[in-house]
Design a protein around this motif. Structure first.
Motif, PDB file in Angstrom:
ATOM      1  N   SER A   1       0.906  -1.321  -0.026  1.00 13.69           N
ATOM      2  CA  SER A   1      -0.010  -0.056  -0.013  1.00 13.69           C
ATOM      3  C   SER A   1       0.693   1.329   0.114  1.00 13.69           C
ATOM      4  CB  SER A   1      -0.950  -0.065   1.076  1.00 13.69           C
ATOM      5  OG  SER A   1      -0.083   0.134   2.450  1.00 13.69           O
ATOM      6  N   TYR A   2       0.205   2.407  -0.401  1.00 12.51           N
ATOM      7  CA  TYR A   2       1.116   3.611  -0.502  1.00 12.51           C
ATOM      8  C   TYR A   2       1.473   3.999   0.993  1.00 12.51           C
ATOM      9  CZ  TYR A   2       1.983   8.819  -0.644  1.00 12.51           C
ATOM     10  OH  TYR A   2       2.509   9.982  -0.690  1.00 12.51           O
ATOM     11  N   GLU A   3       0.641   3.716   1.993  1.00 13.91           N
ATOM     12  CA  GLU A   3       1.108   3.780   3.473  1.00 13.91           C
ATOM     13  C   GLU A   3       2.542   3.054   3.824  1.00 13.91           C
ATOM     14  OE1 GLU A   3      -0.683   3.875   7.740  1.00 13.91           O
ATOM     15  OE2 GLU A   3      -1.761   3.568   6.277  1.00 13.91           O
ATOM     16  N   GLU A   4       2.316   1.750   3.419  1.00 16.00           N
ATOM     17  CA  GLU A   4       3.493   1.001   3.840  1.00 16.00           C
ATOM     18  C   GLU A   4       4.659   1.313   3.018  1.00 16.00           C
ATOM     19  OE1 GLU A   4       0.892  -3.316   4.270  1.00 16.00           O
ATOM     20  OE2 GLU A   4       1.616  -2.835   2.301  1.00 16.00           O
ATOM     21  N   LEU A   5       4.738   1.797   1.823  1.00 14.84           N
ATOM     22  CA  LEU A   5       5.696   1.923   0.850  1.00 14.84           C
ATOM     23  C   LEU A   5       6.436   3.341   1.248  1.00 14.84           C
ATOM     24  CD1 LEU A   5       4.746   0.702  -2.540  1.00 14.84           C
ATOM     25  CD2 LEU A   5       6.294  -0.213  -1.125  1.00 14.84           C
ATOM     26  N   THR A   6       5.569   4.104   1.909  1.00 16.90           N
ATOM     27  CA  THR A   6       6.171   5.526   2.220  1.00 16.90           C
ATOM     28  C   THR A   6       6.659   5.524   3.775  1.00 16.90           C
ATOM     29  OG1 THR A   6       3.931   6.469   2.590  1.00 16.90           O
ATOM     30  CG2 THR A   6       5.184   6.811   0.555  1.00 16.90           C
ATOM     31  N   ASP A   7       6.278   4.392   4.407  1.00 21.83           N
ATOM     32  CA  ASP A   7       6.732   4.221   5.736  1.00 21.83           C
ATOM     33  C   ASP A   7       8.356   4.185   5.974  1.00 21.83           C
ATOM     34  OD1 ASP A   7       7.338   3.725   8.619  1.00 21.83           O
ATOM     35  OD2 ASP A   7       5.314   2.541   8.805  1.00 21.83           O
ATOM     36  N   ARG A   8       8.855   5.235   6.695  1.00 24.41           N
ATOM     37  CA  ARG A   8      10.367   5.196   6.687  1.00 24.41           C
ATOM     38  C   ARG A   8      10.913   3.886   7.211  1.00 24.41           C
ATOM     39  NH1 ARG A   8      15.016   7.079   9.165  1.00 24.41           N
ATOM     40  NH2 ARG A   8      16.578   7.869   7.886  1.00 24.41           N
ATOM     41  N   ARG A   9      10.194   3.238   8.063  1.00 28.53           N
ATOM     42  CA  ARG A   9      10.688   2.183   8.766  1.00 28.53           C
ATOM     43  C   ARG A   9      10.878   0.958   7.811  1.00 28.53           C
ATOM     44  NH1 ARG A   9       6.161   1.714  13.271  1.00 28.53           N
ATOM     45  NH2 ARG A   9       5.066   2.551  11.220  1.00 28.53           N
ATOM     46  N   ASN A  10      10.162   1.091   6.792  1.00 23.11           N
ATOM     47  CA  ASN A  10      10.116  -0.079   5.772  1.00 23.11           C
ATOM     48  C   ASN A  10      11.118   0.227   4.638  1.00 23.11           C
ATOM     49  OD1 ASN A  10       8.033  -1.297   6.960  1.00 23.11           O
ATOM     50  ND2 ASN A  10       6.585  -0.340   5.759  1.00 23.11           N
ATOM     51  N   TYR A  11      11.311   1.325   4.434  1.00 24.61           N
ATOM     52  CA  TYR A  11      12.476   1.481   3.320  1.00 24.61           C
ATOM     53  C   TYR A  11      13.897   2.139   4.025  1.00 24.61           C
ATOM     54  CZ  TYR A  11      11.349   6.565   3.559  1.00 24.61           C
ATOM     55  OH  TYR A  11      10.977   7.879   3.963  1.00 24.61           O
ATOM     56  N   LYS A  12      14.150   2.466   5.050  1.00 25.79           N
ATOM     57  CA  LYS A  12      15.203   2.783   5.695  1.00 25.79           C
ATOM     58  C   LYS A  12      16.336   1.655   5.498  1.00 25.79           C
ATOM     59  CE  LYS A  12      17.412   4.060   9.963  1.00 25.79           C
ATOM     60  NZ  LYS A  12      17.178   3.966  11.594  1.00 25.79           N
ATOM     61  N   ASP A  13      17.576   2.021   4.903  1.00 21.75           N
ATOM     62  CA  ASP A  13      18.606   1.392   4.854  1.00 21.75           C
ATOM     63  C   ASP A  13      18.535   0.110   3.446  1.00 21.75           C
ATOM     64  OD1 ASP A  13      19.999   2.150   6.968  1.00 21.75           O
ATOM     65  OD2 ASP A  13      19.083   0.681   8.402  1.00 21.75           O
ATOM     66  N   THR A  14      17.569   0.617   2.833  1.00 23.15           N
ATOM     67  CA  THR A  14      17.167  -0.095   1.430  1.00 23.15           C
ATOM     68  C   THR A  14      17.873   0.702   0.166  1.00 23.15           C
ATOM     69  OG1 THR A  14      15.038   0.596   0.764  1.00 23.15           O
ATOM     70  CG2 THR A  14      15.309  -1.166   2.287  1.00 23.15           C
ATOM     71  N   ALA A  15      18.103  -0.051  -0.772  1.00 19.49           N
ATOM     72  CA  ALA A  15      18.575   0.955  -1.888  1.00 19.49           C
ATOM     73  C   ALA A  15      17.325   1.616  -2.794  1.00 19.49           C
ATOM     74  CB  ALA A  15      19.422  -0.054  -3.072  1.00 19.49           C
TER      75      ALA A  15
END
Length: 380
Positions: free
Chosen positions: A272-286
């Protein structure tokens, strides 16, 4: 005798309107590093040097730098044209380059050139066979009925004089039946370009180009090295590499690979948009990888790609997977013809439900009502 096997550089390629030149320059530098480490007796480029018959100037300049660096080493370079290349343009100056150890297949004229390599007690002939269609072959063998790619290549190979006492290596750019394709390759309708691997059975090693996923093709001695970069999301799970073929004697070939790590990987994300923009989910990813994002929200996000690019700048593709996309319905129109018992908002809500398989939300209804009122006011 050690050979580095490359193909399908596709220099100058654009993927989903993104130029790949920076990524290509980066990966060519990694390849040069591998060549310096491996110290091969020869470097093979099995076609599709460029992505177009008339490549952009920047792509030509990039290949010029790469080829110059290769030629500065001690190993000769062997190049053929692929289906994306212009054989006439690619082979320009090929006779002049031979003194520098750069051997480019000339335009096919009924014969296939070869170069002899000798290292210690191992002797090999490197045959340079550019990409061919049946029409290219018919003109030189008018008495032979050539009605398919396979018959064309059978004819070409049948007229090559192979030396039985040496290792015969073929560099070719064709599609072997059964090889796994990707979306970024040109596909002939009905598989007309298929060639059975038995056509090349007399060669000790067949260095193939054309298919972008590294794989064996019809035997341990026939191999697609694959493209050095991912050029479609169908390749997202592929691991790109350089093939190293070591010839220990007649019929004795050992194959290994050196992995290639790109500047930007090509990945697929879903949520979901909320999941993908949650910093906890994309932190330390490319986050700067090339991405295909699939949103699972039931309601479309206004300017979703613009908002998502504030986190993921290199989104190449965005789509939705929800009730509406999974169960598309044909819409003939809201209500019965001539109905007047519904308001404009009511008709729009009915149309929305038909298109999206769900009712409008309260916020959407409120926005629609304000929009209708503004339009109605302006029209008075």
């Amino acid at each position: 005798m050690k050979l580095i096997h490359l193909s399908d550089l596709h220099l100058g390629k654009r993927v989903n309107e993104f130029s790949m030149l920076e990524d290509q320059e980066y990966i060519l530098e990694r390849i040069l590093g591998i060549v310096r480490e491996e110290k091969p007796d020869g470097v093979i480029i099995a076609g599709d040097v460029y992505d177009k018959p008339v490549p952009p100037a920047e792509a030509v300049q990039l290949f010029d730098r790469f080829l110059t660096n290769l030629a500065d080493g001690s190993a000769p370079v062997f190049i053929i044209s692929g289906n994306h290349d212009s054989p006439e343009r690619l082979s320009f100056g090929c006779r002049l380059m031979r003194d520098k150890g750069v051997h480019i297949a000339p335009v096919y004229d009924g014969t296939v050139e070869y170069v002899t390599l000798i290292n210690g007690g191992t002797e090999a002939r490197i045959y340079l066979l550019p990409f061919l269609k049946p029409a290219h072959v018919r003109r030189y063998f008018p008495e032979t009925e050539i009605d398919s790619y396979e018959k064309a290549l059978e004819t070409v190979v049948g007229n090559m004089e192979l030396e039985p006492g040496v290792c015969n290596v073929l560099v070719a750019h064709q599609f072997i039946t059964g090889a796994g394709r990707s979306d970024s390759e040109e596909v002939s309708v009905g598989g007309l370009d298929n060639i059975d691997s038995s056509v090349f059975k007399d060669f000790d090693y067949v260095a193939l180009g054309h298919i972008h996923r590294p794989q064996q093709a019809g035997g341990e001695n026939m191999r697609y090295c694959g493209s050095p970069l991912k050029y479609s999301f169908s390749e997202a799970a592929h691991e790109k590499s350089v093939t190293v073929a070591e010839i220990e004697g007649k019929g004795k070939i050992n194959i290994s690979t050196r992995q290639l790590i790109p500047l930007h990987d090509m990945r697929e994300l879903r949520g979901s948009y909320e999941e993908l923009t949650d910093r906890r989910n994309y932190k330390d990813t490319a986050v700067d990888d090339y991405l295909h994002i699939t949103l699972t929200d039931e309601e479309e996000i206004l300017d979703a790609i613009g908002k998502l690019r504030s986190v993921y700048p290199n989104i190449m593709k965005l789509d939705y997977d929800n009730m509406r996309t999974r169960k598309m319905q044909s819409v003939s129109g809201p209500g019965d013809e001539g109905r007047t018992d519904k308001s404009p908002a009511g008709f729009f809500e009915e149309l929305y439900e038909l298109q999206n398989n769900q009712e409008m939300g309260a916020e959407q209804k409120e926005y629609l009502q304000r929009l209708i009122e503004d339009i109605w006011e302006d029209g008075r």
